[in-house]
Design a protein around this motif. Structure first.
Motif, PDB file in Angstrom:
ATOM      1  N   SER A 158      -2.110  -2.592  -8.868  1.00 22.73           N
ATOM      2  CA  SER A 158      -2.151  -3.200  -7.826  1.00 22.73           C
ATOM      3  C   SER A 158      -1.152  -4.453  -7.614  1.00 22.73           C
ATOM      4  N   ASN A 208      -2.567   1.657   5.099  1.00 23.69           N
ATOM      5  CA  ASN A 208      -1.983   0.292   4.987  1.00 23.69           C
ATOM      6  C   ASN A 208      -2.905  -0.396   6.171  1.00 23.69           C
ATOM      7  N   THR A 209      -3.462  -1.493   5.526  1.00 23.01           N
ATOM      8  CA  THR A 209      -4.382  -2.222   6.170  1.00 23.01           C
ATOM      9  C   THR A 209      -3.583  -3.237   7.133  1.00 23.01           C
ATOM     10  N   PRO A 223      -5.966  -4.114  -1.220  1.00 26.23           N
ATOM     11  CA  PRO A 223      -6.459  -3.322  -0.510  1.00 26.23           C
ATOM     12  C   PRO A 223      -7.108  -1.985  -0.887  1.00 26.23           C
ATOM     13  N   THR A 252       2.458   3.712  -3.775  1.00 31.13           N
ATOM     14  CA  THR A 252       1.471   4.580  -4.498  1.00 31.13           C
ATOM     15  C   THR A 252       2.037   6.070  -4.548  1.00 31.13           C
ATOM     16  N   HIS A 294      -1.781   7.332   2.119  1.00 35.44           N
ATOM     17  CA  HIS A 294      -2.404   5.957   1.919  1.00 35.44           C
ATOM     18  C   HIS A 294      -2.958   5.604   3.108  1.00 35.44           C
ATOM     19  N   ASP A 325       0.880  -0.957  -0.018  1.00 38.53           N
ATOM     20  CA  ASP A 325       0.023  -0.097   0.045  1.00 38.53           C
ATOM     21  C   ASP A 325       0.922   1.138  -0.040  1.00 38.53           C
TER      22      ASP A 325
END
Length: 1850
Positions: A1005, A718-719, A1040, A711, A716, A708
């Motif tokens: 992605s 980030n999970t 994500p 980009t 952004h 993530d």
């Protein structure tokens, strides 16, 4: 026939009779009689019951019978004559010192006893001495194990052909007696053994039996030592099946034998073993009580004896583990299976003897006996087979044992002797299925501790792993078996059998899979883990020993093309095992999150065999690689480990405690790295070279959880990762890619290149010692393969890359060792940061390497600033791995690089210089390894529109670099700044628009990419693509992009990689247009791009280097770079800096400034500290003068001013508030060690050399005092000499002062402070509050200290006679008790301290204990000791002059005041006042003095220096200079007379007459009193009146020429002048003049005021210094008459007492031999004189050479161990001991001790503490000098830091 209790003579007669009978006709009858006799004598009943006597009796009978009535000794001699043995075979037990020579050894286990080693020729070989861990045997003479060149002289002769044949009758009796003897031994063992109830062997019982049997076994051992003839008889007895059957089967009428046979069968059953016959009878034996944990599976295959079907497959429910059903491991189903585990059949004595040896857990005596037999070849083979037959039983016993360590050692002691021999190992492998047995036994052993694996799919996993918490693994119980296995695999013939046997390989892979995935770590996300498990030690050890070492053993036999088949086998079964493993853990394509195991031995086997196949066997890699799907699975777990390493270092696992960091470190540590991280990275390289590059790259970023972050948007979400970890994880991912693409360890480097790279990496981190380098360079863990440490290539590579820095010594500094440091050209050309990163255990080492690199560049002027890691060219790739380059030329990587460059340029958060550095490194790698042609990039096949095709047209980095990207569509949170911008109205077509995309890239992605690729590959691999439905993993891992609050924005970029690089250059330099293409000035740059100026530098240099390489590779790139540079570009595209970002920028700047300030402060502080240390701590340098107010404050001030270092106030010392000097009082015997010869004593290293203590100064002074006390009055004796040569008190100070009351409160605070460092406050010890020097008392300063200074200037004109009178009057004044003030109290207390510093025996010399004369003597001797020691510190004379360090440190002035105050309390009876005797001619009172009591000591016998101190200390203080001078003048006359008297005694009678006459002639000349001839003549004539010269002339000393007389007289007077000058210097100030040695006398004499006016040297005579207070001849006559009257009574003693030894050499320690081995060999076997045992820890005193037992309880006296006791007797509390077994020196000082270090270093300048490495050591003279210096200057306490209490236990 004589009964059992027959006398010796009867026994001999019986024996002789039987022997003759056996030889004759009635042989059979005699044999029967013999048997009956033996049965009676050896009956077991007599054993334990009858105790020792019966056993002794039995042995006595056996000796008689064996020798046939001859005396035993002559029998032994007779048998030895027939010994043909050429092997040494000496057996030793643990802790024995043996040698190993790698040059001569064939097997790495080869060892030699000391005798054979020293007799052989090993000079210059690579050998070392070692302490045996498990015991061993000497291999000298065995050509299977070592080369014949190394044999010693004794064993070099091939077996002697003329050894005669053994006469039959010599050993006839032995052949009959021994079977019964051995059988009786076995019966004893059977009788004594009781099956232990409930698993608790009654060890006491076993020990009891063994003690009883000790003499029996020793008897057997003696027999083996008789040589080959007797051994072969024993072998015959032990291995004969007939004997065994006859005696032991239990059939027959003997009840005793029956009973014992039953016990034997019970023992067999109890061990879970059975006789094969029993097997048939009762199916499967019930397990005995003792084997509850032993998995005795019922897989009993048909056994050889009874061809019977498999018994029912019983499941062994093992309750203790609670795991439910175990996964059964089917063993190879041949017929040789279960019988291995539980069938034993004994056919001869040897077998049953070994059985009991195992049962009793290998008693040492039995082991030694069994090994002593090995030189017999037949026995060796039989015994080896027996051992193998019992192998499973050994394993079972070992597992149950409580003393598994001891037992392991004993097992290995035996097995290493058997299995190191290749011939034997091969034979046993072929005949006894050794390999099957070993593998099966190992498998069974591990099966007992399996648990279900929790890796991946916890519920449904079928995989079992070992449980690392089990004792079996924790205590390394398996190592004897594994080490045997490794040992036999080292033999090529055995290893080949193993590699050819498919069944074995399957079983072995089964075994290895038990370790696959063990010790699983699960990341703690909430709480910190409560209990940190330490199981990882066991796990790493198990993988290294049980998996990796056998693997390296096998690999060492796969070195040539012919062995390809083996590799194919291993790889095939390895892949099968891996496939099973993936199935068992239900693995699909995603590893379970948050868990990692560092143990993947199957992966590593696979990797290492692949590597070997390509490197050595020329196999085609693709023929042995599995399909793509398998490769995808294979790469997951090793990649998971790499990502986890990064997570651990980013502190994401911090809740798992420290142990997880420990695992990450162990994984890369030098002993493990080439069995762990190296194969893992190699496997990943192989996978990367064969898989789709886009898939691989996206997998990496996904594993590292930074997808993530990649980009273009500035924000952004980030999970899967917290933002604080993003930066370090991104760094980790890029660093991993750099490692993956740069390392060539398995991809084409030769062994020497690898060694060189490893060495350079280690040396760049830090300078290293030779041994630490050997330790840090990963070598194959299996000692027989590849490079041996210390091999030739190691030394040659080392000398090529490093310089040796010899150890340097600063006194008071630390002991340094010899170090190797990289050469300059290594830093310049070979420093490889990638290798350093791979090999660092601690991250700080990378920084250390960079700092050293920076320092080198600065120093050599190559680069002044902070450099970036240099880029190093790589070894070319091996063709098999060319696919790895595809990673550098794949679009995914290019998109990532582009994105990161853009983000760095735009200052997005969470990026660092390190990220940029790695990005540039990857670009450079890509340019260096570009595909040959830059042709039209082929369009993606199938025309399928991939989302990243719209970013870059092709996959070649060179062309993609110039590709401009205009717009990017990004997904951003709604809050992001990008959303607010308007999308461009019309996207201008840039000539690049190929489709409706118009150069706008899609959202890219990585995860989606990866999924798609994976699906493709799977579909390609599975023909029935329709059926394949892969279960999707949980939603957690979906792309994500799916989070709802994201929105799409279009970003205008308009950059290419090239333009980003140029802008970065501007940004880094901080100037616009800083980049100018160099080729515009100098076209050559493009032709020779390798320019040194680009090789070192910072980020700007790196960018320039990359742009230059890009331009070289393509003209287009060159043109575009020039174009970009023409457009004048602002350094950053206009972008408003938001206030938030401004804040962060300011923050950064502020931080930077703060950091600089801090650096400055620290530097300043350091320099201050340094200057303080120079003044306060210098122990040696004479020039740094301490501000010691005491000695040097202004000459004219009346009061001295002191600074208190505690309260900081300054002021004078007063009666009420005295100030004191911080002092250390210590008892010292250094002076007593002076000797009168300059030849130093040597440490004895042979029996002949001895050290005699009676020529030391202390001894002679002692003798003198005792003699005086015999003949003269005690009180007068105690004033005639000084003591303190031994146990004198030395006072030294650091020069700091404090108020005494401040000191008391300081001591209180120390007492309450619990953390004490090595000193005891209760004993008054403390450290100076300012300089931290050790001290234990405070010496009060006398108020008004500077009065004398003014007094001594005034030269008095009083005549000598008046002064003499004044001195007398002053002495008559009684010392008044000073008023009770604080000062006087302190003076008393310090006096007490001084007395208690030394032991009572050193203060009590009077005949009547406790007499005040003792104290008087002690006090002035303290002054004498300190003066003498200062003289020693100045080198024994005062030629150097000046106030040396000793002066600066001296506290003699204060000490004198304290002593004087106490001495004044003792009044001297005026009648006995020596002053009168010296200055007034006495009236003749002798007539009435003839009373009973002894006379006083004659003046001529008195020690003049002592008289001086007595006179001065009993005068009222402060003393006037004129009185001082007066006293000196008077004493000098006495001294001179003594010198003359001594001279007269020494010369011959004729000379005496001559001198007497010539003196008499000149007597009446004007200057008669000042001419030595006259005075000498007078002395001779006076002394002739007594019987002094009558004694037989002992030593003729002809003194003829007058010059030598003058010289002798001066030498005699010098010591006194030196002491006096020092005293004057301390009391009255004033410097000491410096001078040449030959004029020392004159200079000192004039300095003391003895010489009226200084005359020129040539006509100077010592006599001109005389100042007689009364006529000389009267005084001399009076003094001589005392001697004369003494001579009448004791003529024999007169001379002895007259002659004193004036000249002492400086104290020295013993001289040590050059080579340490000389000391070691003599002392380590030497017996102690006190306890007559060989000490466990021998030590030797370096002062006097006494040999002592360190820590030995044997020599303990009144709770003091011997070293402590000796330190008190020899050094009054200071001892210097060399520990023989450790080569280190320990210092004992009072109640503390410290390890000083070693004075012996090896060839590389290193210590070898505890002789661990066992290399030859040589004396280091500088170190020894430093030690001696510290001893003489009493500075041990200050210089050595690590002190601890010894509690009298040393």
């Amino acid at each position: 026939m004589a009964g059992a209790g027959a006398s010796g003579r009867d026994k001999r007669a019986t024996a002789a009779r039987l022997k003759t009978a056996l030889g004759g006709e009635s042989g059979a009858a005699a044999a029967g009689e013999l048997r009956a006799l033996l049965e009676r004598v050896l009956a077991p009943a007599a054993g334990p019951g009858g105790g020792g006597e019966a056993a002794a009796e039995a042995l006595e009978w056996c000796r008689c019978l064996l020798s046939g009535g001859e005396p035993w000794d002559s029998f032994v001699q007779a048998v030895r004559a027939y010994d043909p043995a050429t092997l040494c075979g000496l057996v030793w037990t643990a802790n024995f010192v043996a040698y190993r020579c790698r040059t001569c050894g064939i097997s790495p286990c080869m060892s030699l006893c000391a005798e054979c080693f020293h007799q052989g020729e090993h000079a210059g070989h690579d050998y070392n001495m070692f302490r045996s861990q498990a015991g061993g045997a000497c291999d000298c003479g065995d050509s299977n194990v070592m080369r014949e060149a190394g044999f010693c002289k004794r064993h070099r002769i091939k077996s002697n052909p003329n050894v005669p044949c053994v006469p039959k009758d010599l050993l006839m009796m032995s052949e009959l007696v021994l079977p019964q003897f051995i059988f009786s031994l076995i019966q004893h063992l059977r009788e004594g053994y009781n099956e232990p109830a409930l698993d608790l062997p009654s060890e006491k019982d076993l020990h009891k039996i063994l003690q009883v049997l000790e003499p029996h076994v020793s008897f057997l051992e003696d027999l083996t030592k008789m040589g080959g003839a007797m051994r072969s008889v024993l072998t015959q007895v032990l291995t004969s099946q007939q004997f065994y059957k006859d005696l032991s089967s239990g059939v027959g009428e003997n009840a005793c034998a029956k009973k014992s046979h039953e016990k034997y069968l019970i023992a067999l059953k109890g061990s879970g073993l059975a006789f094969p016959e029993d097997k048939i009878a009762c199916g499967m034996q019930e397990q005995g009580a003792g084997t509850s944990t032993l998995a005795v599976q019922g897989l009993a295959g048909a056994t050889a004896t009874a061809g019977q079907g498999d018994s029912s497959d019983e499941e062994d429910q093992d309750g203790s583990q609670g795991v439910g059903k175990r996964k059964r491991v089917k063993l190879s189903s041949t017929t040789k299976d279960q019988s291995i585990m539980d069938v034993l059949k004994h056919k001869c004595f040897l077998e049953e003897l070994l059985f009991w040896t195992i049962k009793y857990e290998f008693p040492q005596k039995m082991v030694t006996f069994l090994l002593n037999m090995l030189p017999d070849q037949d026995y060796k083979i039989a015994f080896t087979k027996t051992f193998v037959q019992h192998y499973a039983f050994i394993m079972k016993t070992l597992k149950k044992s409580h003393e598994s360590d001891t037992m392991s050692n004993r097992i290995v002691h035996i097995s290493v002797q058997l299995f190191s021999n290749e011939e034997l190992a091969r034979q046993v492998t072929e005949e006894c299925q050794l390999l099957d047995i070993m593998v099966t036994v190992l498998l069974y052993m591990m099966e007992s501790c399996l648990i279900k694996s929790e890796l991946q799919d916890e519920e449904n996993s079928l995989h079992v792993v070992v449980n690392c918490g089990e004792a079996l693994l924790k205590n390394n119980t398996y190592w004897p078996l594994v080490s045997d296995f490794i040992n036999i695999l080292s033999h090529q013939s055995v290893a080949k059998k193993f590699l050819e046997d498919h069944g074995l390989l399957v079983t072995w892979m089964n075994f290895v899979s038990f370790f696959q995935g063990m010790n699983l770590n699960k990341r703690e996300l909430n709480e910190h883990v409560e209990f940190e498990s330490q199981t990882y030690y066991a796990a790493f050890a198990a993988e290294l020993e049980a998996c990796a070492q056998p693997m390296w053993g096998l690999l060492s036999h796969c070195k040539v093309r012919e062995t390809q088949e083996y590799t194919r086998n291993v790889v095939r079964y390895c892949l099968e095992a891996l496939q099973d493993w993936f199935d068992a853990i239900n693995f699909v394509d995603e590893p379970a999150p948050n868990q990692v195991t560092f143990h993947l031995p199957l992966h590593r086997y696979f990797a290492m065999f692949l590597s070997k196949a390509v490197k050595c066997q020329e196999l085609d890699l693709d023929t042995i690689l599995p399909d793509q799907e398998m490769l995808m699975k294979l790469m997951i777990h090793p990649l998971q480990i790499q990502a986890s390493l990064s997570e651990i270092h980013s502190n994401m696992w911090v809740r798992n405690g420290l142990q997880i960091k420990g695992q990450a470190m162990t994984y890369v540590q030098s002993h493990f790295c080439n069995s762990m991280i190296d194969p893992d990275i190699y496997l990943l390289q192989v996978c990367a070279s064969r898989l789709d590059p886009d898939y691989f790259i996206s997998s990496v970023f996904e594993r590292f959880k930074v997808v993530d972050l990649l980009t273009m948007a500035s924000q952004h979400q980030n999970t899967v990762l917290d933002s604080e970890h993003e930066r370090s994880m991104l760094e980790g991912a890029l660093t991993f890619l750099v490692l993956l693409l740069s390392l060539r360890l398995h991809l084409g480097m030769t062994d020497d290149e690898i060694l060189r790279a490893e060495m350079v990496a280690q040396l760049c981190m830090n300078d290293r010692t030779h041994s630490s380098l050997l330790d840090l360079i990963p070598e194959n863990p299996n000692p027989k393969s590849g490079i041996i440490p210390g091999s030739l290539s190691f030394e040659s590579v080392l000398s090529a890359v490093a310089d040796f820095k010899a150890p340097v010594f600063e006194p008071g500094g630390s002991m340094q060792q010899g170090m190797y440091t990289p050469k300059a050209e290594v830093w310049d050309k070979e420093f490889d940061p990638v290798m350093v990163i791979l090999r660092t255990v601690y991250r700080r080492d990378v920084q250390s390497a960079m700092d050293r690199y920076t320092a080198f560049l600065k120093q050599s002027g190559k680069f002044p600033g902070n450099p970036w890691p240099p880029y190093k060219k790589r070894t070319p790739l091996h063709p098999s791995y060319k696919g790895l380059i595809k990673l550098l030329h794949c679009k995914t990587l290019h998109i990532v690089l582009f994105t990161l460059l853009y983000k760095i340029l735009m200052d997005h958060q969470n990026l660092s210089e390190h990220v940029l550095c790695m990005v540039l490194y990857l670009i450079e790698l890509g340019l260096e390894n570009s595909p040959e042609q830059e042709a039209d990039e082929e369009e993606s096949a199938g025309g399928q529109e991939r989302c990243h095709d719209s970013w870059f047209p092709g996959s070649n980095l060179v062309s993609n670099m110039r590709h401009f990207i205009n717009y990017v569509r990004v997904r951003v949170p709604e809050t992001a700044p990008e959303v607010k911008r308007e999308p461009p109205a019309s996207t201008s077509s840039d000539g690049l628009a190929s489709s409706q995309n118009l150069g706008t890239a899609q959202v890219f992605s990585l995860v989606a990419e990866r999924r798609k690729k994976f699906q493709e590959i799977i579909n390609r691999n599975t023909s029935e693509a329709n059926q394949v439905v892969r279960p999707k993993t949980s939603m957690k891992w979906s792309a994500p992009g799916a989070t709802p609050q994201l929105t799409t924005a279009i970003l205008e970029v308009k950059e290419s990689i090239l333009s980003l690089l140029i802008k970065l250059h501007h940004k880094l330099s901080g100037k616009q247009n800083s980049y100018y293409p160099p080729w515009l000035d100098d076209v050559d740059v493009l032709i020779h791009p390798e320019i040194p100026r680009y090789s070192h530098g910072d980020g700007m240099t790196a960018v320039e280097r990359i742009l230059l390489k890009a331009a070289v590779q393509s003209r287009l790139n060159k043109r575009i770079i020039e174009e970009i540079c023409r457009k004048v570009t602002p350094p950053v595209p206009p972008k408003k800096i938001s206030s938030a970002e401004k804040k962060t920028l300011d923050k950064e700047e502020r931080r930077q400034k703060a950091r600089e300030r801090q650096q400055k402060l620290l530097a300043e502080f350091a320099s201050r500290q340094k200057s303080f240390m120079e003044t306060a701590m210098d122990v040696e340098s004479p020039d740094a003068d301490i501000a010691m107010e005491v000695a040097t404050s202004e000459q004219h001030v009346s009061e001295a001013i002191y600074d208190c270092v505690i309260c900081g106030q300054s002021g004078p010392s007063t009666e009420d508030r005295p100030t004191g000097l911080v002092v250390l009082l210590q008892a010292s015997s250094v002076l007593g060690q002076c000797r009168n010869s300059t030849e130093p004593k040597k440490l004895p290293t042979t029996e002949e050399e001895q050290i005699y203590p009676w020529d030391t100064c202390a001894a002679l002074h002692d003798v003198r005092l005792t003699t005086l006390q015999r003949y003269f009055k005690d009180s007068s004796c105690l004033q005639a000499v000084s003591i303190g040569w031994e146990g004198g008190v030395y006072v030294q100070t650091c020069g700091h002062t404090l108020h005494i009351d401040c000191h008391k409160s300081y001591m209180e605070s120390l007492r309450n402070d619990q953390v004490l460092q090595g000193f005891s406050v209760d004993k008054g010890e403390f450290t100076c509050p300012l300089c931290r020097q050790f001290a234990n008392s405070v010496l009060p300063c006398y108020p008004g200290n500077n009065m004398e200074r003014s007094l001594w200037q005034s030269h008095s004109n009083k005549c000598m006679r008046d002064l003499v009178q004044e001195v007398e009057d002053l002495q008559e004044q009684l010392g008044t008790f000073p008023s009770e003030t604080n000062l006087s109290k302190e003076m008393e207390s310090v006096m007490k301290d001084i007395k208690s510093t030394t032991q009572k025996k050193y203060t009590d010399y009077s005949k009547s204990p406790g007499s005040p004369d003792n104290d008087f003597l002690f006090m002035y001797s303290v002054a004498r000791t300190n003066l003498e020691l200062e003289l020693v510190h100045r080198g024994g004379n005062l030629c150097s002059g000046g106030a040396s360090t000793a002066g600066k440190r001296s506290c003699l002035n204060q000490l004198f005041h304290v002593l004087a105050m106490h001495m004044r309390l003792y009044s001297i009876d005026s009648a006995y006042n020596p002053w009168r005797k010296l200055t007034q001619p006495m009236q003749d009172k002798n007539s009435e003095l003839i009373s009973e009591e002894l006379p006083e000591v004659p003046v001529l016998y008195r020690d003049v220096s002592s008289l001086l101190l007595i006179q001065i200390l009993t005068m009222p203080q402060p003393l006037h200079k004129e009185h001082f001078t007066c006293i000196i003048k008077v004493l000098f006359t006495l001294l001179y007379t003594q010198a003359l008297a001594v001279l007269s005694v020494k010369c011959s009678a004729e000379d005496r007459m001559t001198w007497k006459e010539s003196g008499a002639l000149k007597k009446n000349t004007s200057n008669g009193e000042k001419s030595w001839e006259v005075l000498l003549g007078h002395v001779i004539s006076e002394l002739s009146k007594g019987k002094i010269y009558e004694e037989g002339e002992t030593e003729e000393l002809t003194v003829v020429n007058p010059d030598s007389v003058e010289c002798d007289l001066q030498q005699f007077c010098l010591p006194f002048l030196r002491i006096t000058s020092l005293l004057q210097h301390h009391l009255f100030g004033g410097d000491l003049p410096s001078c040449q040695e030959d004029e020392e006398f004159t200079v000192l004499a004039s300095c003391l005021g003895l010489l009226p006016s200084f005359q020129s040297a040539h006509q100077f005579t010592s006599a001109s210094c005389l100042n007689w207070p009364v006529p000389a001849f009267d005084m001399i006559s009076q003094w001589c008459s005392e001697l004369a009257s003494f001579a009448d009574r004791h003529p024999d003693q007169v001379k002895a007492l007259l002659i004193q030894e004036p000249k002492w050499d400086l104290p020295r320690l013993l001289q040590l031999p050059e080579n340490y081995n000389t000391i070691f060999q003599y002392y380590h076997r030497k017996t102690c004189t006190v306890c007559t045992k060989v000490p466990k820890d021998p030590a030797v005193c370096l002062v006097c050479g006494t040999f002592v037992c360190l820590k030995g309880l044997c020599c303990k006296q009144q709770s003091y161990c011997e070293c402590v006791l000796h330190s008190q007797n020899c050094g009054a509390g200071t001892g210097i001991f060399l520990l023989i077994n450790a080569s280190v020196i320990i210092i004992i000082r009072g109640h503390r001790f410290c390890l000083w270090g070693s004075v012996y270093l090896d060839a590389h300048g290193e210590e070898d503490r505890d002789l661990r490495r066992g290399k030859p050591l040589y004396i280091c003279k500088e170190r020894y000098k430093v030690l001696e210096q510290q001893w003489v200057s009493h500075t041990f306490d200050h210089i050595n830091k690590r002190w601890g209490p010894h509690y009298n236990g040393l």
